[in-house]
Design a protein around this motif. Sequence first.
Motif, PDB file in Angstrom:
ATOM      1  N   PRO A   1       0.829  -1.222   0.000  1.00  0.00           N
ATOM      2  CA  PRO A   1       0.000   0.000   0.000  1.00  0.00           C
ATOM      3  C   PRO A   1       0.856   1.261   0.000  1.00  0.00           C
ATOM      4  O   PRO A   1       2.045   1.234   0.338  1.00  0.00           O
ATOM      5  N   ASP A   2       0.249   2.353  -0.373  1.00  0.00           N
ATOM      6  CA  ASP A   2       0.933   3.644  -0.317  1.00  0.00           C
ATOM      7  C   ASP A   2       1.397   3.912   1.110  1.00  0.00           C
ATOM      8  O   ASP A   2       0.673   3.655   2.079  1.00  0.00           O
ATOM      9  N   GLY A   3       2.606   4.419   1.218  1.00  0.00           N
ATOM     10  CA  GLY A   3       3.163   4.704   2.537  1.00  0.00           C
ATOM     11  C   GLY A   3       3.974   3.565   3.109  1.00  0.00           C
ATOM     12  O   GLY A   3       4.726   3.768   4.071  1.00  0.00           O
ATOM     13  N   ALA A   4       3.838   2.371   2.550  1.00  0.00           N
ATOM     14  CA  ALA A   4       4.620   1.233   3.032  1.00  0.00           C
ATOM     15  C   ALA A   4       6.061   1.338   2.524  1.00  0.00           C
ATOM     16  O   ALA A   4       6.328   1.951   1.481  1.00  0.00           O
ATOM     17  N   ASP A   5       6.983   0.739   3.267  1.00  0.00           N
ATOM     18  CA  ASP A   5       8.395   0.769   2.877  1.00  0.00           C
ATOM     19  C   ASP A   5       8.661  -0.330   1.845  1.00  0.00           C
ATOM     20  O   ASP A   5       9.393  -1.295   2.103  1.00  0.00           O
ATOM     21  N   TRP A   6       8.085  -0.181   0.657  1.00  0.00           N
ATOM     22  CA  TRP A   6       8.235  -1.217  -0.370  1.00  0.00           C
ATOM     23  C   TRP A   6       9.670  -1.298  -0.862  1.00  0.00           C
ATOM     24  O   TRP A   6      10.160  -2.389  -1.187  1.00  0.00           O
ATOM     25  N   ALA A   7      10.374  -0.158  -0.925  1.00  0.00           N
ATOM     26  CA  ALA A   7      11.752  -0.166  -1.420  1.00  0.00           C
ATOM     27  C   ALA A   7      12.670  -0.911  -0.451  1.00  0.00           C
ATOM     28  O   ALA A   7      13.550  -1.659  -0.869  1.00  0.00           O
ATOM     29  N   GLY A   8      12.461  -0.727   0.854  1.00  0.00           N
ATOM     30  CA  GLY A   8      13.265  -1.451   1.833  1.00  0.00           C
ATOM     31  C   GLY A   8      13.014  -2.941   1.785  1.00  0.00           C
ATOM     32  O   GLY A   8      13.947  -3.750   1.870  1.00  0.00           O
ATOM     33  N   ALA A   9      11.737  -3.319   1.637  1.00  0.00           N
ATOM     34  CA  ALA A   9      11.407  -4.737   1.537  1.00  0.00           C
ATOM     35  C   ALA A   9      11.983  -5.334   0.250  1.00  0.00           C
ATOM     36  O   ALA A   9      12.428  -6.484   0.234  1.00  0.00           O
ATOM     37  N   TYR A  10      11.975  -4.552  -0.824  1.00  0.00           N
ATOM     38  CA  TYR A  10      12.523  -5.011  -2.093  1.00  0.00           C
ATOM     39  C   TYR A  10      14.028  -5.265  -1.967  1.00  0.00           C
ATOM     40  O   TYR A  10      14.540  -6.301  -2.418  1.00  0.00           O
ATOM     41  N   ALA A  11      14.729  -4.317  -1.343  1.00  0.00           N
ATOM     42  CA  ALA A  11      16.171  -4.485  -1.160  1.00  0.00           C
ATOM     43  C   ALA A  11      16.471  -5.695  -0.284  1.00  0.00           C
ATOM     44  O   ALA A  11      17.422  -6.450  -0.536  1.00  0.00           O
ATOM     45  N   ASP A  12      15.665  -5.916   0.752  1.00  0.00           N
ATOM     46  CA  ASP A  12      15.894  -7.064   1.621  1.00  0.00           C
ATOM     47  C   ASP A  12      15.661  -8.377   0.883  1.00  0.00           C
ATOM     48  O   ASP A  12      16.312  -9.383   1.174  1.00  0.00           O
ATOM     49  N   ALA A  13      14.734  -8.359  -0.076  1.00  0.00           N
ATOM     50  CA  ALA A  13      14.475  -9.577  -0.858  1.00  0.00           C
ATOM     51  C   ALA A  13      15.646  -9.941  -1.755  1.00  0.00           C
ATOM     52  O   ALA A  13      15.784 -11.095  -2.172  1.00  0.00           O
ATOM     53  N   LEU A  14      16.489  -8.976  -2.073  1.00  0.00           N
ATOM     54  CA  LEU A  14      17.674  -9.236  -2.895  1.00  0.00           C
ATOM     55  C   LEU A  14      18.805  -9.851  -2.082  1.00  0.00           C
ATOM     56  O   LEU A  14      19.756 -10.392  -2.642  1.00  0.00           O
ATOM     57  N   ALA A  15      18.716  -9.743  -0.770  1.00  0.00           N
ATOM     58  CA  ALA A  15      19.846 -10.082   0.082  1.00  0.00           C
ATOM     59  C   ALA A  15      20.020 -11.582   0.254  1.00  0.00           C
ATOM     60  O   ALA A  15      19.066 -12.354   0.217  1.00  0.00           O
ATOM     61  N   ALA A  16      21.270 -11.976   0.469  1.00  0.00           N
ATOM     62  CA  ALA A  16      21.546 -13.346   0.888  1.00  0.00           C
ATOM     63  C   ALA A  16      21.244 -13.505   2.368  1.00  0.00           C
ATOM     64  O   ALA A  16      20.871 -14.585   2.827  1.00  0.00           O
ATOM     65  N   ALA A  17      21.406 -12.416   3.133  1.00  0.00           N
ATOM     66  CA  ALA A  17      21.081 -12.397   4.559  1.00  0.00           C
ATOM     67  C   ALA A  17      20.354 -11.092   4.855  1.00  0.00           C
ATOM     68  O   ALA A  17      20.861 -10.019   4.521  1.00  0.00           O
TER      69      ALA A  17
END
Length: 601
Positions: free
Chosen positions: A384-400
Amino acid sequence: MCRILGSFAAGADRPEQAQLAAVSARQRHGGPDEHHVLSGAGWSLGCDRLAVTDPCGGQQPYRLPHLPGILAVLNGEIYNHAELRRALAARGHRFPDRCDGTVLPALYAEYGPAFAEHLDGMFALALLDLRPGRTQLVLAVDDMGMKPLHLHHDPYDGSTRFASEIPALLAFEGVRISPREDALDTVLATRTSFSTHTALDGVDVLPPGATALVRPGAAPVVRRRGPHRARPLGDTQDVLRHEVRRLARAEVPVCAVTSGGLDSGLVTALAAEQARETDAPPLHTFHLTYRGRWPDSEAAYARAVARRARTVHHEVAVDPDELGSLLTRTVRHLGQPNADPITLSTYALFRAVRQNGFTVALAGDGADELFGGYDRMRAALAAPDGADWAGAYADALAAAPRLLREHLYTANYRAYIAETGSAADRIEQELRSAEAVGADRLTAMTAFETRWRLPAYHLRRLDHLSMAWAVEARLPFCQPSVVAHARSLPVAARTGKRALYEAGAELLPASVLRRPKQPFTLPVAAMLAPGGPLLDLVREMLSPARLVLGGKIRADRAAKLLARHLEHPTPQAALTLWSLAVHELWTEVVQGMRIPVGCAA
């Protein structure tokens, strides 16, 4: 397809032949058919050739008798070389053969450093202009970064050196090894080095769609070109069919890599279709699996694609006991850590391709990035609007994930990353900045994926590990017409690969179209379980003595993570442990990448 190398330094002596031979030897696996190096005062230019286009011609470096002083080398394929040759011949240029790279000196003579804008293909090239008063070096790579080019500039003597592979570049005298301090965090946060950086200080990679101009004694000046213009070709299936047929034509044996998924399945079906329509021999397909019973096997799906397309199918079964040696080889070839276990599968697969007599392989890489195929994209679009989608996206790229990384770091290393910033922070910032200036989320994610992640994480791996076995991997989804078509589609059509599913409805088995998305990779969680074939290797790489010496990871917390995983195996813990082990192995391997001049690689 080749491996290229060279150096450029104002006022320097002629490079020693023994040094150039050592550089070439480091990447000869990718160009076993011919080897030539030219040099003069302050410069060198060389190529190890894999003969694909006009195998009997095309000696590199390319030179034309009527253009003395202009030399060029090419790694890759120029697909519009026949069209360019006709246009240049009309301007009075003459060519000794049909090789694609032969047109480069004439194209440069006509257009100067902008000549790369006229190239349609996958390429990394270097051109030296040694004419009096015009001396310069021009480096260029294709729009998607399918062919990497690594370079090192020494600010003290003004020299620039380049090579297709990092180990080769490090064999140049004067290129110093200095692992980046943030390399470990980058591996855990993004799985490999992004942007123009590699894991080594002073070694950069030319970004996709870039041309670098090097004047005598000066640092490279890099600029991004506009994308190669592609004409509209119809709907998604028509565009992809055109590119598959174009890339399936070669003067050497061609096969296809078939994972069992939608993307490679489409490429396989269209290539097999062309073979039948032209009365060519049946297409051969290759799929890699591991001996024994392992979860998430895609072999049945790959067989279904092969049956539907009527290919000659090769199911390559690798012995898990070989994985330790495969890991060491892949780390050496890549020259920097890549935390994706897929590297081992990629290396072993192309070994089988070469051993079965094939020089060109079609693959399906690039589809997820262009057509919104990743789960992290769907999650970001649903946020939803206002959610930290970019942070969640970056975390999904991570190995850890971030919290686990910070938990594992020593206090000093955690403080260092907090002060300098993590690669994950830069990804979040780029995504948020794109949204702030009006880009929709999918466009922002696609731009990031195609500009940075695809070339660094997938294409560099594919190039190095296919060329480790002298196999040219061709990528229909990364061609300009497919890229332009994907970007022209409405958001709905390029979300969840909807356009590709529609294109495959008549070409692929229903079982493949209905299956959930699954990456072609190694079942690392199962292989790191008690008694698994990777456990001893990871334990060795994560020994307390090693980690304490490195000073970045708390050995006690790494040991607890491994113990918890052995009690209750999870994919997240397995990937974190694997990534730590890959980084530790890389730090060991990289120390041996410098060899005395004249020694064999």
